[in-house]
Design an enzyme around this catalytic site. Structure first.
Site, PDB file in Angstrom:
ATOM      1  N   PHE A  74     -51.552 -46.485 -18.033  1.00  0.00           N
ATOM      2  CA  PHE A  74     -50.362 -47.328 -17.662  1.00  0.00           C
ATOM      3  C   PHE A  74     -49.608 -46.527 -16.648  1.00  0.00           C
ATOM      4  CE2 PHE A  74     -45.958 -48.459 -18.339  1.00  0.00           C
ATOM      5  CZ  PHE A  74     -46.042 -49.867 -18.126  1.00  0.00           C
ATOM      6  N   SER A 107     -36.881 -42.527 -15.895  1.00  0.00           N
ATOM      7  CA  SER A 107     -35.868 -43.546 -16.733  1.00  0.00           C
ATOM      8  C   SER A 107     -35.569 -44.829 -15.615  1.00  0.00           C
ATOM      9  CB  SER A 107     -34.546 -42.976 -17.159  1.00  0.00           C
ATOM     10  OG  SER A 107     -34.810 -41.780 -18.011  1.00  0.00           O
ATOM     11  N   THR A 132     -50.903 -40.782 -19.270  1.00  0.00           N
ATOM     12  CA  THR A 132     -51.429 -40.467 -20.485  1.00  0.00           C
ATOM     13  C   THR A 132     -53.024 -41.384 -20.255  1.00  0.00           C
ATOM     14  OG1 THR A 132     -49.492 -40.556 -21.949  1.00  0.00           O
ATOM     15  CG2 THR A 132     -51.778 -40.554 -22.834  1.00  0.00           C
ATOM     16  N   GLN A 137     -38.462 -24.648 -42.203  1.00  0.00           N
ATOM     17  CA  GLN A 137     -37.593 -23.726 -42.799  1.00  0.00           C
ATOM     18  C   GLN A 137     -37.839 -23.735 -44.445  1.00  0.00           C
ATOM     19  OE1 GLN A 137     -35.417 -22.575 -40.921  1.00  0.00           O
ATOM     20  NE2 GLN A 137     -34.281 -21.393 -42.374  1.00  0.00           N
ATOM     21  N   GLY A 175     -41.920 -18.231 -43.218  1.00  0.00           N
ATOM     22  CA  GLY A 175     -42.728 -17.383 -42.308  1.00  0.00           C
ATOM     23  C   GLY A 175     -44.133 -18.324 -42.570  1.00  0.00           C
ATOM     24  N   GLU A 179     -41.585 -43.351 -23.727  1.00  0.00           N
ATOM     25  CA  GLU A 179     -41.337 -44.580 -24.089  1.00  0.00           C
ATOM     26  C   GLU A 179     -39.615 -44.780 -24.080  1.00  0.00           C
ATOM     27  OE1 GLU A 179     -43.223 -47.308 -25.602  1.00  0.00           O
ATOM     28  OE2 GLU A 179     -45.342 -46.283 -25.430  1.00  0.00           O
TER      29      GLU A 179
HETATM   30  C1  LIG Z   1     -46.288 -36.574 -22.986  1.00  0.00           C
HETATM   31  C2  LIG Z   1     -45.956 -37.560 -21.954  1.00  0.00           C
HETATM   32  C3  LIG Z   1     -46.694 -38.879 -21.679  1.00  0.00           C
HETATM   33  C4  LIG Z   1     -46.118 -39.787 -20.779  1.00  0.00           C
HETATM   34  N1  LIG Z   1     -47.387 -40.919 -20.655  1.00  0.00           N
HETATM   35  C5  LIG Z   1     -46.738 -41.873 -19.552  1.00  0.00           C
HETATM   36  C6  LIG Z   1     -47.650 -42.769 -19.397  1.00  0.00           C
HETATM   37  O1  LIG Z   1     -48.666 -43.111 -19.796  1.00  0.00           O
HETATM   38  N2  LIG Z   1     -47.221 -43.664 -18.066  1.00  0.00           N
HETATM   39  C7  LIG Z   1     -46.017 -43.600 -17.666  1.00  0.00           C
HETATM   40  O2  LIG Z   1     -45.783 -44.355 -16.641  1.00  0.00           O
HETATM   41  N3  LIG Z   1     -45.184 -42.467 -18.047  1.00  0.00           N
HETATM   42  C8  LIG Z   1     -45.469 -41.572 -18.719  1.00  0.00           C
HETATM   43  N4  LIG Z   1     -44.697 -40.475 -19.217  1.00  0.00           N
HETATM   44  C9  LIG Z   1     -43.291 -40.651 -18.624  1.00  0.00           C
HETATM   45  C10 LIG Z   1     -42.279 -40.912 -19.387  1.00  0.00           C
HETATM   46  O3  LIG Z   1     -41.984 -42.286 -19.810  1.00  0.00           O
HETATM   47  C11 LIG Z   1     -41.042 -40.245 -18.785  1.00  0.00           C
HETATM   48  O4  LIG Z   1     -41.144 -38.942 -18.814  1.00  0.00           O
HETATM   49  C12 LIG Z   1     -39.592 -40.814 -19.396  1.00  0.00           C
HETATM   50  O5  LIG Z   1     -39.509 -42.142 -19.277  1.00  0.00           O
HETATM   51  C13 LIG Z   1     -38.390 -39.905 -18.571  1.00  0.00           C
HETATM   52  O6  LIG Z   1     -38.273 -40.082 -17.300  1.00  0.00           O
HETATM   53  P1  LIG Z   1     -38.415 -38.561 -16.592  1.00  0.00           P
HETATM   54  O7  LIG Z   1     -39.213 -37.668 -17.074  1.00  0.00           O
HETATM   55  O8  LIG Z   1     -38.348 -38.781 -15.067  1.00  0.00           O
HETATM   56  O9  LIG Z   1     -36.781 -38.100 -17.033  1.00  0.00           O
HETATM   57  P2  LIG Z   1     -35.510 -38.668 -16.300  1.00  0.00           P
HETATM   58  O10 LIG Z   1     -35.529 -40.061 -16.009  1.00  0.00           O
HETATM   59  O11 LIG Z   1     -35.420 -37.850 -14.923  1.00  0.00           O
HETATM   60  O12 LIG Z   1     -34.378 -38.021 -17.111  1.00  0.00           O
HETATM   61  C14 LIG Z   1     -33.855 -36.796 -17.282  1.00  0.00           C
HETATM   62  C15 LIG Z   1     -32.749 -36.623 -18.321  1.00  0.00           C
HETATM   63  O13 LIG Z   1     -31.405 -37.653 -17.688  1.00  0.00           O
HETATM   64  C16 LIG Z   1     -31.401 -38.555 -18.926  1.00  0.00           C
HETATM   65  N5  LIG Z   1     -30.972 -39.720 -18.118  1.00  0.00           N
HETATM   66  C17 LIG Z   1     -31.659 -40.384 -17.161  1.00  0.00           C
HETATM   67  N6  LIG Z   1     -31.028 -41.492 -17.007  1.00  0.00           N
HETATM   68  C18 LIG Z   1     -29.900 -41.645 -17.734  1.00  0.00           C
HETATM   69  C19 LIG Z   1     -28.773 -42.456 -17.747  1.00  0.00           C
HETATM   70  N7  LIG Z   1     -28.602 -43.529 -17.055  1.00  0.00           N
HETATM   71  N8  LIG Z   1     -27.634 -42.019 -18.881  1.00  0.00           N
HETATM   72  C20 LIG Z   1     -27.866 -41.078 -19.705  1.00  0.00           C
HETATM   73  N9  LIG Z   1     -28.870 -39.979 -19.592  1.00  0.00           N
HETATM   74  C21 LIG Z   1     -29.900 -40.475 -18.446  1.00  0.00           C
HETATM   75  C22 LIG Z   1     -32.854 -38.522 -19.611  1.00  0.00           C
HETATM   76  O14 LIG Z   1     -32.461 -39.336 -20.864  1.00  0.00           O
HETATM   77  C23 LIG Z   1     -33.149 -37.210 -19.586  1.00  0.00           C
HETATM   78  O15 LIG Z   1     -32.549 -36.413 -20.442  1.00  0.00           O
HETATM   79  C24 LIG Z   1     -45.062 -39.702 -20.097  1.00  0.00           C
HETATM   80  C25 LIG Z   1     -44.236 -38.670 -20.475  1.00  0.00           C
HETATM   81  C26 LIG Z   1     -44.683 -37.616 -21.284  1.00  0.00           C
HETATM   82  C27 LIG Z   1     -43.576 -36.403 -21.533  1.00  0.00           C
END
Ligand SMILES: Cc1cc2nc3c(=O)[nH]c(=O)nc-3n(C[C@H](O)[C@H](O)[C@H](O)COP(=O)(O)OP(=O)(O)OC[C@H]3O[C@@H](n4cnc5c(N)ncnc54)[C@H](O)[C@@H]3O)c2cc1C
Length: 414
Positions: A142, A151, A193, A372, A376, A399
């Site tokens: 996906f 986000s 993923t 915790q 150790g 997600e």
């Molecule tokens: C192990 C792993 C597997 C993944 N697999 C997939 C996959 O298969 N397919 C896929 O499409 N994606 C995948 N992702 C992506 C994942 O969905 C995104 O990392 C996630 O949605 C967050 O987006 P970002 O990393 O760009 O963080 P950002 O959107 O840049 O956010 C950075 C920080 O800002 C905060 N933030 C952002 N907007 C707001 C707001 N409006 N209000 C308050 N706080 C906010 C966030 O909560 C976060 O703390 C994967 C991620 C990981 C780590």
């Protein structure tokens, strides 16, 4: 009100436990190197790609799972699925997570397995993509997140433009004849993923509208050998099975009309309508993992003595366990309520997000308390706790991050 688990969930869980004992456990013994203390070193090669032997184990379990009828369990019967509802799937997922690290996660295929998003396939696409996926012959991924947008994925930079047809030979060898129109995709996806191994990717690209519009995004089914499509860097992640997340690059990647999933411009909204089930599964998984860690910690607290008494007799320890047990029960009821609402066709956005939010917190809290209580011993790799501690962290990010869940809950309230 009946709080007992539905009989179907009980039966499937029992059948899965037998399946794990007969089919999965022997593979876990034979390939112990993929589960032991140095699992990360054995699973991937120097380019961080999973080694063929590991891929084969995953494929073997997938095929056995298809034969046993567990794979694609939540998909409708008309496409060969088990038609299991969201609550049942989640309860089964909870029980599956309540065990030590093993290969059982391959039973449902994870992000590479069947997804209801693909129910939008037309007849020809069902034959070409969905059926082989249901049969465990191929896998998918996906592809939504980008370097610039996670986000706020609907602000994506990846675009697809309509163009005159190139010769069919420049597209995937298996691509069907099209009507002369093609789409050209340009952009990049990250953290995808199963990206390195997927036979086809569900790729989201802007096809019309303005930056940030929910409409105007189309989902394309792009095959791994499609010219212009390449897997980029394989990421090194914190605690999950290594070698499974990657960048995907689209450089003048030409696909046919027959590779559009569902309707043009409606891909994002269609995909998002299925995302709630994934959030509930994460919450259920967290409850199962937390229960596993709690049970382990209770046993340890009974046996481990300091100052001539079991540590479990000290409130400093027993109250941590009491808090965790309470959080587990709360989150269990929350995800089950959200799933029940969804199965009844009620709006459950708030409850799905609440369950995902609390589930993600719970998985982290459980690993922290278990470490915790074990002192150790919990920090060392001989026990699985440190692995859980690392792998739980992602639950608060993917997600939909914690903050995005709170945003959704607040929006539903205000
Ligand atoms: C192990 C792993 C597997 C993944 N697999 C997939 C996959 O298969 N397919 C896929 O499409 N994606 C995948 N992702 C992506 C994942 O969905 C995104 O990392 C996630 O949605 C967050 O987006 P970002 O990393 O760009 O963080 P950002 O959107 O840049 O956010 C950075 C920080 O800002 C905060 N933030 C952002 N907007 C707001 C707001 N409006 N209000 C308050 N706080 C906010 C966030 O909560 C976060 O703390 C994967 C991620 C990981 C780590």
């Amino acid at each position: 009100m009946d709080f007992s688990e539905p009989s179907e969930a009980v039966q499937i869980t029992k059948a899965l436990e037998d399946f794990i004992e007969q089919e999965v456990a022997p593979l876990e013994q034979e390939y112990e190197q993929f589960l032991g203390q140095d699992y990360e070193k054995h699973i991937v090669d120097e380019n961080h790609r999973q080694v063929p032997a590991y891929r084969e184990v995953v494929e073997t379990i997938r095929k056995k799972s298809v034969e046993a009828g567990f794979y694609g369990m939540t998909m409708p019967e008309e496409v060969g699925g088990g038609d299991v509802d969201i609550l049942t799937r989640a309860i089964v997922g909870e029980h599956m997570a309540n065990r030590p690290p093993g290969f059982h996660s391959a039973i449902f295929g994870g992000a590479g397995g069947p997804t209801p998003i693909l129910l939008a396939c037309d007849e020809e696409q069902r034959e070409r993509y969905l059926q082989p996926l249901m049969d465990g012959e191929i896998t998918t991924c996906f592809a939504l997140t980008e370097p610039g947008h996670g986000s706020d994925a609907h602000h994506m930079d990846t675009v697809a433009e309509k163009s005159e047809s190139h010769s069919d030979s420049e597209r995937s060898g298996t691509a069907a004849e099209n009507d002369g129109d093609e789409w050209v995709i340009n952009g990049q996806k990250v953290y995808i993923t199963n990206g390195p191994y997927a036979d086809f990717a569900m790729v989201f690209a802007r096809t019309s509208g303005e930056d940030g519009d929910l409409h105007g995004i189309t989902c394309f089914l792009v095959e791994a050998d499609n010219p212009g499509f390449e897997v980029g860097t394989i990421h090194r992640s914190m605690g999950m099975t290594p070698g499974q997340h990657a960048e995907l690059h689209f450089d003048d990647c030409r696909v046919g009309e027959d590779q559009i999933l569902g309707e043009v411009d409606q891909g994002f909204t269609a995909a998002m309508s299925w995302i709630g089930g994934g959030r509930i599964n994460i919450a259920a998984n967290s409850v199962g993992t937390a229960q596993y860690l709690l049970d382990m910690s209770v046993e340890y607290a009974r046996d481990r003595e300091t100052f001539d008494k079991p540590i479990g007799h000290r409130q400093g320890v027993s109250f941590q366990l009491a808090d965790l047990a309470t959080d587990i029960e709360q989150t269990r009821q929350l995800y089950r309520y959200a799933a029940w609402k969804m199965d009844n066709g009620d709006r459950a956005r708030k409850e799905e997000s609440m369950a995902k939010l609390r589930g993600a917190e719970l998985a982290n809290k459980a690993a922290d308390i278990a470490m915790q209580v074990h002192g150790g011993a919990g920090y060392m790799k001989e026990l699985p706790i440190e692995r859980n501690y690392r792998s739980a962290r992602v639950f608060r990010i993917f997600e939909g991050t914690d903050e995005i869940q709170k945003r959704t809950i607040a929006r539903e309230l205000i």
